[in-house]
Structure formats: structure tokens, C-alpha cells
Design an enzyme around this catalytic site. Structure first.
Site, short mmCIF file in Angstrom:
data_model
loop_
_atom_site.label_atom_id
_atom_site.label_comp_id
_atom_site.label_asym_id
_atom_site.label_seq_id
_atom_site.Cartn_x
_atom_site.Cartn_y
_atom_site.Cartn_z
N ASP A 117 60.46 22.49 8.95
CA ASP A 117 60.59 23.85 9.46
C ASP A 117 59.99 24.80 8.44
O ASP A 117 59.46 24.37 7.41
CB ASP A 117 62.05 24.20 9.76
CG ASP A 117 62.18 25.06 11.02
OD1 ASP A 117 61.65 26.19 10.99
OD2 ASP A 117 62.79 24.61 12.01
N HIS A 188 56.83 27.21 13.27
CA HIS A 188 57.80 26.70 12.31
C HIS A 188 57.11 25.85 11.24
O HIS A 188 57.62 24.80 10.84
CB HIS A 188 58.89 25.89 13.02
CG HIS A 188 59.87 26.74 13.79
ND1 HIS A 188 60.85 27.48 13.18
CD2 HIS A 188 59.99 26.98 15.12
CE1 HIS A 188 61.55 28.14 14.10
NE2 HIS A 188 61.03 27.85 15.29
N GLU A 250 59.30 28.69 19.74
CA GLU A 250 59.28 29.91 18.93
C GLU A 250 58.00 30.03 18.10
O GLU A 250 58.04 30.17 16.88
CB GLU A 250 60.50 29.93 18.01
CG GLU A 250 61.82 29.98 18.78
CD GLU A 250 63.04 29.93 17.87
OE1 GLU A 250 64.06 30.56 18.21
OE2 GLU A 250 62.98 29.24 16.83
#
Length: 464
Positions: A117, A188, A250
Site C-alpha cells: 500500500d 495505492h 481508490e
């Protein structure tokens, strides 16, 4: 017993202490088993080695002394999972193995391991040493919710060698747990870009120290795509799982000259590469926008709408809606809850969640995001006993009685006590569970549901 078997018929008397007569019976469901308990001993039949394992878990919960009778059992869902985020806070191998033991005890069979991440890269990749020498370490860690802007000022990091991960995979397999790896891409990715700035779009800063979503994403050049394929090849060499997680969630697009269609093309190319290795993409429900690759398995997390969208599109789906199955969300409104974030998610909320009734639903999983869990002790507090509720929900049947579960739970917690599990007491948090140094930011359910509706506009073909 937790999870409770589908059919239990107990009789007066206790079982003799003779060895268990265990055999495979191909007429039984693959993970199903049948226990016959009599004064003469125990006969265990199962459809596979996994079924034998689950039957022995049930037998261990019964005694000694075990009562006489018959137990017939099989799981409702084939995917009974837990995501463990080791990217935000690194978890040493022994702690991961202990966690595997705990989920196997509850007949859960998938460990979704979130390995990378913005805040840390946890897997070595041959030929890319800076991923772990640089990307696995951050200079500081945000304390509590990102609205407070507090940091501890201490370096944090760690990574798994190839040997470490093979050990985890083998250990889990012995307990009939499949480890599904995830390397999140193309978003990410700030930790990887910090290690190799050429992967990004001009960012040359450090590994992210704060929570939230970084806007620094991969640049999608041919060189970067080759890097992604190399990473996935290495992942495939370690993990035998049929599905390989590539995230896809995201991902801001403000660093790209194009729009969301660039991510659709990226996902398709990664899916094609995995297909050549005999694997399938496992991605978050954002990959549905613009069309997910054929054969992709979707992890539906943005509320309940994405699961329905995946089913309509013909994709297999794993249900993990945040407002029902995100175990980093707070367990009560008690001010002593450690770093209370998200919406209220009680034991009953988890227990009563019901996935859509469709053959495309593989099952469900709880997600344990570790921004606010710096140790296995914290993970156990947030996970249990809510994972006990998840275990019974995914094992089945659909018609469940929370009052019955609640009545059986104290006996099960005695087993967790014996194992030294730091579960959250049913009476509420203890004084030393609080984290006044890491304040949270609780959310209102109605507010979060409205936000989720806006977030899933792409699935309805509406402007984001």
C-alpha cells in the site's frame, strides 16, 4: 459450538476415549463431515481432508467428555475469508501463523493478505531490491484518524522474504486455509514509487506516513507495465491461489493525461497476463466501472450495491460491505474503544449480515485494515468475537438466531481465553484498551451510506 453445525442430534451418554475412526466418503460434500459418537467411540466421515479437519475441530469443541449422538455438517459458502492488512502495520511471521490458527479454529478458509500500500511494501521481488530497502519503511506513523494530524515520530517497517511467504502458505494449507495475495495497483502505490520514482508521474518523495489515499499512482508506461507483470509473476510463483489480488480501488486519475478508461485498459492487461499463468484477477469493486475482465472475481466493499452490480455483470463476487464487515470500525459508542473510526459495527451487525442469494456469490469475508492496529494484540481485540459471528454467518445456514449465538458465545470465549486471545470483552472495553494518544473519528451510518451512494455513481453510469 461455533460455528454451529447444521444438524446436531445429541443423546444421553458419553463417548469412550478410543481413537477416532476417520475416513473419506466421496458421497459427502467436499468440506462436509458426519460425526457418529457412541460409548464405543467416534466415527468421522468427510468428503475430503478439509472435511476431516473441520470434523476434528468440532470434536475438540465438544469435550472431553464428548456426548453421544450424531452431527451432520457442511459449509454454506466456499469462500469464508478474512483480509489481513500487513501493509499499514507489518506483522511478523509468527503472528501471521498464529492468526491462521485462529481463523482455522473457526473453519474460515481464506486469508486475503494485503501486502502492499502507500504506507509500506511488504514482499521482496527479485531484481527490485529498493522495494524492501526503501519501500518497506516509513519515517513516522500517523496516530489515530487522519483528521487529527498526529504522528509518533518513529520509523516503522518490515517485509517478507520469499521463504517467509512460502512458510505462511504451507502452514495455512495444512489447516485448509488458502492464502490469496494482493498487490494493489495502479493506485495505492506510493511506497513502490518512493523506491523507484520512474514508476510514477514525477513524485520523488518518501513512503507515505499518513493515512488516507495517495494521489501518486503508477504512470502506466510500458516499462511500468513490465514491472507490474514481473511482480505478479513472482506472486504467482509463491502463491498457488487460483485468484490473485490486484486491488484496483481508490485510484485517483489527476496525474494521468487520460481518464478512468486508462485503468480499465490496465486491469485488462494484468488480467490477460494472469490468465496466461492459469490465474484469475481478484479486484475491488471499482474494477466493475467500465467493465471488469472476463472471469474476474469482485470483492464488493462499497456498501451493498456493488455486489448486485457484479452479479448483474455475471461476475463471481465476495461480499465484504464496509458497514457490515470492516472490523476496523468501532464496536460500540463507549468512549473507551481504541481509536473509534467508521460507523458502529456491533457483533449482531456482523452476525445478521446476509449476502445476496445468487450462485455467483462465492461467500463473504471480513476486512481487517490495520491503520490503527500496530500489533497482533490490537488485531485480536478488533477481530474477536466479531470473527466468531462471521464464521457462523458464512458457515450457515441462512436462518440464524442471534440470541442462540449469544447464549453459546461465552463458552466459546473460554476457549479463546485458554488460547490467550485478546478478544474484546462482551461487557465492553477495559481501561487499558483505550488509545487517548490516537484519537478516532466516528462516522454516522446515514452519512456513510450517502457517501457510498455517491462513491458508486460509476456503477450506475452516473458522473462521479
Amino acid at each position: 459450538m461455533i460455528p454451529r453445525p447444521h444438524s446436531v442430534r445429541l443423546e444421553p451418554g458419553t463417548v469412550a476415549g478410543s481413537p477416532v475412526d476417520s475416513r473419506i466418503d466421496p458421497e459427502l460434500p467436499p468440506e462436509g463431515y458426519l460425526l457418529d459418537l457412541s460409548p464405543e467411540g467416534v466415527v468421522l466421515r468427510a468428503g475430503s481432508d478439509a472435511g476431516l479437519f473441520y470434523g476434528r475441530q468440532t470434536l475438540a469443541q465438544l469435550g472431553p467428555p464428548a456426548p453421544c449422538g450424531r452431527i451432520e455438517d457442511a459449509p454454506r459458502f466456499g469462500w469464508r475469508g478474512v483480509l489481513l492488512d500487513v501493509a499499514r502495520h507489518f506483522m511478523p511471521v509468527p503472528d501471521v501463523l498464529r492468526f491462521v490458527d485462529l481463523i482455522a479454529l473457526h473453519k474460515l478458509n481464506v486469508l486475503h493478505l494485503h501486502l502492499t500500500d502507500d504506507q509500506g511494501w511488504r514482499i521482496e521481488v527479485p531484481g527490485w531490491p529498493r522495494l524492501t530497502s526503501v519501500g518497506a519503511w516509513r519515517s513516522s506513523t500517523m496516530l489515530g484518524s487522519r483528521v487529527h494530524g498526529l504522528f509518533d515520530g518513529r520509523p516503522h517497517g518490515g517485509f517478507y522474504t520469499t521463504a517467509d511467504l512460502r512458510r505462511i502458505v504451507a502452514y495455512a494449507a495444512q489447516r485448509h486455509v488458502t492464502v490469496v495475495p494482493e498487490v494493489d495497483m495502479p493506485g495505492h502505490m506510493q511506497a513502490a514509487i518512493a523506491a523507484y520514482p520512474a514508476l510514477g508521474n514525477g513524485f520523488d518523495g518518501p513512503v507515505r506516513t499518513g493515512w488516507g489515499v495517495s494521489h501518486h499512482v503508477l504512470n502506466l508506461s510500458e516499462e511500468t507495465l513490465a514491472f507490474c507483470r514481473r511482480v505478479l509473476d513472482h506472486v504467482c510463483d509463491i502463491f498457488p491461489s487460483e485468484v490473485i489480488g490486484i486491488g484496483g480501488d481508490e485510484c485517483p486519475t489527476d496525474e494521468w493525461p487520460g481518464g478512468r478508461e486508462l485503468q480499465v485498459a490496465f486491469t485488462a492487461r494484468m488480467a490477460e497476463h494472469l490468465a496466461a499463468r492459469g490465474r484469475r484477477v481478484y479486484g475491488w469493486d471499482e474494477i466493475l466501472a467500465g467493465g471488469a475482465p472476463a472471469g474476474a472475481v469482485v470483492a464488493a466493499w462499497r456498501g451493498t450495491e456493488p455486489a448486485a452490480a457484479a452479479i448483474r455483470a455475471g461476475h463471481q463476487v465476495v461480499c465484504c460491505p464496509d458497514v457490515r464487515l470492516y472490523l476496523d470500525y468501532r464496536q460500540s459508542d463507549d468512549p473507551g474503544e481504541p481509536t473509534p473510526v467508521g460507523t458502529l459495527l456491533t457483533l449482531e451487525d456482523v452476525y445478521t449480515y446476509e449476502p445476496p442469494d445468487s450462485p455467483l456469490v462465492l461467500g463473504a469475508q471480513a476486512n481487517i485494515w490495520t491503520e490503527h492496529m500496530e500489533s497482533l494484540r490490537r488485531v485480536e481485540y478488533m477481530a474477536f468475537p466479531r470473527l466468531c459471528a462471521l464464521a457462523e454467518m458464512v458457515w450457515g445456514p441462512a436462518g440464524r438466531d442471534f440470541a442462540d449465538f449469544a447464549a453459546r458465545l461465552p463458552r466459546h470465549l473460554e476457549r479463546l481465553d485458554a488460547l490467550g486471545v485478546n478478544y474484546r470483552p462482551l461487557a465492553g472495553p477495559r481501561p487499558d484498551d483505550a488509545r487517548p494518544d490516537a484519537p478516532g473519528h466516528p462516522r454516522d451510518l446515514a452519512d456513510r451510506l450517502a457517501e457510498l451512494h455517491r462513491m458508486t455513481a460509476d456503477l450506475r453510469g452516473e458522473p462521479e
